[in-house]
Write an enzyme that holds these catalytic residues in place. Structure first.
Site: not given
Length: 373
Positions: A72, A169
């Site tokens: 991230s 996803r």
């Protein structure tokens, strides 16, 4: 304890840090660590590696050029890419992105479950804007963090956090009406798709041309397997043993390994010294990446009252490690356009206005306002 006013304060502080890290490595808390720090004037430049690249004897000594999965920490660079397009007038922060991201636009809101255990969905009323996506207020969660989304994925016969593309996803419902709450999730992966759509380039090419290139960075990529110079410096992942502080080598597939497109929220790999160059450009406001006015927005509170309330309730009602790094759960936070933002001085020593974020492999960056003065 090191007092700020004493002679040789920075040297003493780093010596204490190094002693702590070396002891943690010796005790098996983690196999190694890389620390990189700087300030706006450049009078401080500290980059040092400790430990090894793996938990067993096959590991080599870590170096400042060791390549790690950013996870991230990728988000900040994707935020910068999107804000560059805002500066060029290609899109505005409050534009509805639905026409550009039809797969996201068709997402309904998950409201609950019927008696048969099937999901109840309703149409959303609010537009999804770029600002919503950048600040995790669009309703786009993660099924690996949200039990209802995990249940939805199971109902669709999908494994959690699986799929080779962003659409595959993250093709699950929103968790609330856009702009009304906060949930950390896949919004910036969708922003990566938006950047590609608007620029006509894949995210790797766009960042090479507009972020890494201008900063002369050669150590970051979404595709380390295709770049021998980067792949050869890539270190192994480690995982903490259950009920233990010790770690062992991770042998599974991590996050975006095996994907077929760039994931703007979690897909980049690189070394910490290269990432520091991105942060330094923002610190000094050199305008190589963003104008000074846009950088100021990056570090400014962005949440509505309801979204800010939701963020702070999440922090207070979850364990301290809900987000990676140190968070004083009784302090108040907001969200900038690139990370979480402290709105007051905290007991842990963070100043009001500090911008912070992290990556799943226990990586994190911190940018306090004192460094930007």
């Amino acid at each position: 304890m090191v007092e700020k006013g004493e002679a040789n304060y920075p040297e003493a502080l780093f010596a204490r840090l190094e002693d702590s890290l070396e002891k943690a490595i010796e005790d098996g808390v983690f196999p190694g660590v890389v620390v990189a720090a700087t300030n706006k004037t450049g009078s401080l430049r500290y980059v040092k590696a400790f430990g090894r690249s793996a938990c067993n004897d096959t590991g080599v000594p870590l170096s400042p050029q060791s390549v790690m999965a950013f996870a991230s920490m990728t988000k900040l660079m994707t935020c910068i890419a999107a804000l560059q397009l805002v500066e060029r007038g290609t899109i505005s922060l409050d534009d509805d992105v639905g026409p550009l991201l039809p797969d996201l636009a068709q997402s309904k809101i998950l409201t609950g479950w019927d008696k048969e255990g099937m999901p109840l969905l309703r149409e959303r009323q609010n537009p999804i804007t770029l600002r919503h996506l950048l600040t995790h207020t669009a309703g786009t969660g993660y099924d690996m963090m949200n039990s209802d989304l995990a249940r939805f994925s199971a109902c669709r016969g999908r494994h959690i956090n699986s799929g080779e593309t962003v659409k595959e996803r993250f093709g699950y419902p929103l968790t609330y009406e856009p702009g009304t709450s906060f949930e950390y999730g896949c919004g910036i992966d969708w922003v990566g798709q938006l950047v590609e759509k608007l620029s006509g380039q894949d995210l790797e090419s766009y960042m090479q041309e507009n972020i890494w290139g201008p900063l002369e960075i050669q150590g970051i990529t979404f595709w380390p397997a295709a770049k021998p110079d980067i792949r050869n410096k890539q270190i192994r992942m480690a995982i903490r043993e259950p009920n233990s502080e010790r770690v062992t080598d991770f042998t599974g597939r991590f996050l975006t390994e095996g994907v077929t497109e760039c994931f703007g929220g979690q897909g980049a790999y690189g070394d910490m010294e290269s990432y520091l160059e991105v942060l330094f450009s923002l610190l000094v406001d050199d305008e190589k990446l963003l104008s000074r006015q846009t950088t100021e927005k990056l570090f400014s509170p962005q949440l509505s009252h309801s979204s800010k309330h939701s963020l702070n309730e999440y922090i207070r009602n979850h364990p301290p490690n809900a987000f990676i790094g140190i968070f004083d759960t009784e302090s108040e936070y907001d969200w900038g356009l690139g990370g979480i933002l402290t709105t007051q001085d905290t007991p842990s020593g963070r100043q009001k206005g500090t911008l912070i974020w992290s990556g799943k492999p226990n990586l994190f960056w911190v940018c306090p306002p004192s460094l930007r003065i």
